[in-house]
Design an enzyme around this catalytic site. Structure first.
Site, short mmCIF file in Angstrom:
data_model
loop_
_atom_site.label_atom_id
_atom_site.label_comp_id
_atom_site.label_asym_id
_atom_site.label_seq_id
_atom_site.Cartn_x
_atom_site.Cartn_y
_atom_site.Cartn_z
N TYR A 136 33.97 -60.24 -20.77
CA TYR A 136 32.51 -60.12 -20.63
C TYR A 136 32.03 -60.98 -19.47
CZ TYR A 136 27.55 -60.99 -21.68
OH TYR A 136 26.18 -61.13 -21.60
N LYS A 181 30.60 -59.80 -15.72
CA LYS A 181 29.25 -60.22 -15.32
C LYS A 181 29.29 -61.02 -14.02
CE LYS A 181 26.15 -58.95 -18.52
NZ LYS A 181 24.83 -58.38 -18.26
N THR A 185 24.67 -64.26 -16.87
CA THR A 185 24.83 -64.97 -18.15
C THR A 185 25.52 -66.32 -18.00
OG1 THR A 185 26.07 -64.89 -20.23
CG2 THR A 185 26.90 -63.54 -18.46
P1 NAP Z 1 21.52 -56.06 -26.45
O1 NAP Z 1 20.48 -56.23 -27.49
O2 NAP Z 1 22.93 -55.91 -26.90
O3 NAP Z 1 21.11 -54.81 -25.54
C1 NAP Z 1 22.00 -54.24 -24.61
C2 NAP Z 1 21.50 -52.87 -24.24
O4 NAP Z 1 22.38 -52.27 -23.29
C3 NAP Z 1 21.41 -51.89 -25.42
O5 NAP Z 1 20.17 -51.23 -25.36
C4 NAP Z 1 22.54 -50.92 -25.15
O6 NAP Z 1 22.28 -49.63 -25.68
C5 NAP Z 1 22.52 -50.90 -23.63
N1 NAP Z 1 23.73 -50.34 -23.02
C6 NAP Z 1 25.02 -50.45 -23.42
N2 NAP Z 1 25.82 -49.73 -22.64
C7 NAP Z 1 25.03 -49.12 -21.71
C8 NAP Z 1 25.27 -48.22 -20.65
N3 NAP Z 1 26.51 -47.82 -20.36
N4 NAP Z 1 24.23 -47.77 -19.92
C9 NAP Z 1 22.96 -48.17 -20.21
N5 NAP Z 1 22.67 -49.04 -21.20
C10 NAP Z 1 23.69 -49.51 -21.95
O7 NAP Z 1 21.49 -57.27 -25.42
P2 NAP Z 1 20.30 -58.28 -25.00
O8 NAP Z 1 20.44 -59.52 -25.81
O9 NAP Z 1 19.02 -57.55 -24.98
O10 NAP Z 1 20.73 -58.66 -23.52
C11 NAP Z 1 20.17 -58.00 -22.39
C12 NAP Z 1 21.00 -58.32 -21.16
O11 NAP Z 1 21.01 -59.73 -20.95
C13 NAP Z 1 22.47 -57.90 -21.27
O12 NAP Z 1 22.90 -57.47 -20.00
C14 NAP Z 1 23.18 -59.18 -21.65
O13 NAP Z 1 24.53 -59.17 -21.25
C15 NAP Z 1 22.35 -60.20 -20.90
N6 NAP Z 1 22.35 -61.55 -21.48
C16 NAP Z 1 21.93 -61.73 -22.77
C17 NAP Z 1 21.90 -63.02 -23.29
C18 NAP Z 1 21.42 -63.29 -24.70
O14 NAP Z 1 21.63 -64.41 -25.19
N7 NAP Z 1 20.76 -62.34 -25.36
C19 NAP Z 1 22.30 -64.11 -22.49
C20 NAP Z 1 22.67 -63.87 -21.17
C21 NAP Z 1 22.69 -62.59 -20.67
P3 NAP Z 1 22.85 -49.25 -27.14
O15 NAP Z 1 22.42 -50.34 -28.09
O16 NAP Z 1 22.22 -47.95 -27.42
O17 NAP Z 1 24.33 -49.22 -26.98
#
Ligand code: NAP
Length: 323
Positions: A149, A153, A126
């Site tokens: 966070y 990461k 990230t």
């Molecule tokens: P999101 O919508 O919050 O999804 C995160 C997922 O991780 C959810 O399905 C959550 O399940 C699951 N999770 C949480 N704890 C877990 C565990 N212990 N074991 C397995 N799964 C778990 O996030 P996103 O926007 O799709 O982001 C996807 C990834 O990209 C993340 O790693 C995030 O940090 C990274 N990222 C996102 C962005 C962005 O702007 N969106 C930018 C940079 C990096 P529940 O909902 O059931 O808890």
């Protein structure tokens, strides 16, 4: 091709599942156990009923669960999207954040090394790892995160490099800048704004409460960003890539465009509340995705104005209001 996606019920998990299923993959998704499964995105996208999709309950913090899936799954690719993703919450839950975002990733890498060393691995790194470094950020910019966070990461990011260089694992990390969509979690500012503006338009509320309006982010469209993840695992050599639009805009700008989309005067509709301010914030983020453009042939299709229109269209429909 067979793929495992952790965090499959999240925004990116849903978009990536759709992309891989459309390409003919068998996709297994892993979701942690809660009292109720959070499958609304997968249901809305028609993924739950797809014959090549299977949802498993599993937690990346549990080595036994991860070892089992990696050992028996026969996966060509594993995408680790599972994380505690809400930066503000990481200040209250630093230990859980490190367990999930840091050690969770290492559990998967270790399982790949021991049970399935040919499996290719993608890590969701990230832009929050850069902290307040500033400027146009690329893969070589200093990383000095300012939140639990970002710190967790960054640990996982370094471990990806370690498993790549010391154990020969095909492990890549996408340093993704903010990417949004109608499937973003409601607590995230982009979706909170679009949902709030649509609710104002529908006469359900009269204002929105937000934290720091001056923070600037490089906002892209999630549908574009999951394609970059897939492209990274197509390369002969694993590597790290910044994925970004190269344009940064403030939350104030996002607000203005969202209100314009609904044809509402923004005046008097925003209240700031310190509850929504982070303990230490990243002031500005802007990414240079030149390496991804050159090596992966990746380019974003949507800039911020298109993104806001996509999100506002969806929220107006959800709240059943016309323009
Ligand atoms: P999101 O919508 O919050 O999804 C995160 C997922 O991780 C959810 O399905 C959550 O399940 C699951 N999770 C949480 N704890 C877990 C565990 N212990 N074991 C397995 N799964 C778990 O996030 P996103 O926007 O799709 O982001 C996807 C990834 O990209 C993340 O790693 C995030 O940090 C990274 N990222 C996102 C962005 C962005 O702007 N969106 C930018 C940079 C990096 P529940 O909902 O059931 O808890």
């Amino acid at each position: 091709m067979r793929a495992l996606i952790t965090g499959v019920t999240g925004q990116d998990g849903a978009y990536l599942s759709k992309l891989l299923l459309d390409k003919g993959y068998d996709v297994d998704g892993l979701s942690p156990r809660h009292s109720t499964l959070n499958t609304w995105r997968l249901e809305e996208m028609g993924i739950c009923d797809h014959p090549s999709f299977t949802l498993f309950v599993g937690d990346i913090t549990c080595p036994a669960s991860i070892n089992f899936h990696v050992k028996v799954g026969g996966y060509d690719e594993i995408y680790n999207l599972g994380a505690m993703t809400f930066v503000a919450e990481s200040f209250n839950s630093p230990i859980a954040t490190m367990h999930i975002n840091g050690l969770g990733s290492v559990n998967i890498l270790e399982a790949i090394k021991n049970h399935s060393p040919k499996t290719r691995f993608y890590q969701a790194s990230t832009s929050e790892m850069f902290g307040n470094t500033g400027g146009m950020l690329n893969e070589d910019s200093p990383m000095i995160p300012v939140s639990p966070y970002g710190i967790a990461k960054l640990y996982a990011h370094h471990m990806v490099k370690y498993y790549r260089e010391h154990h020969g694992i095909h492990a890549s990390a996408g340093i993704l800048f903010n990417h949004e969509s109608p499937y973003r979690g409601i607590e995230f500012v982009s979706r909170k704004i679009c949902d709030g503006v649509a609710q104002i338009k529908a006469g359900k509320i009269d204002h929105i409460e937000l934290g720091n309006l001056d923070a600037c982010r490089d906002w892209g469209y999630a549908g574009d960003y999951v394609k970059a993840m897939w492209l990274m695992l197509r390369q002969d050599t694993p590597d790290d890539y910044v994925i970004a639009t190269g344009e940064t805009r403030s939350i104030n700008y996002f607000l203005g465009r969202a209100f314009d989309n609904a044809d509402i005067d923004m005046c008097g509709r925003i209240k700031t509340n310190d509850v929504f301010k982070r303990k230490s914030d990243v002031h500005i983020l802007c990414g240079d995705a030149a390496k991804a453009g050159k090596k992966l042939g990746w380019v974003p299709t949507a800039g911020i104005d298109t993104l806001i229109k996509i999100m506002m269209d969806a929220e107006m429909e959800r709240h059943e209001v016309g323009r």
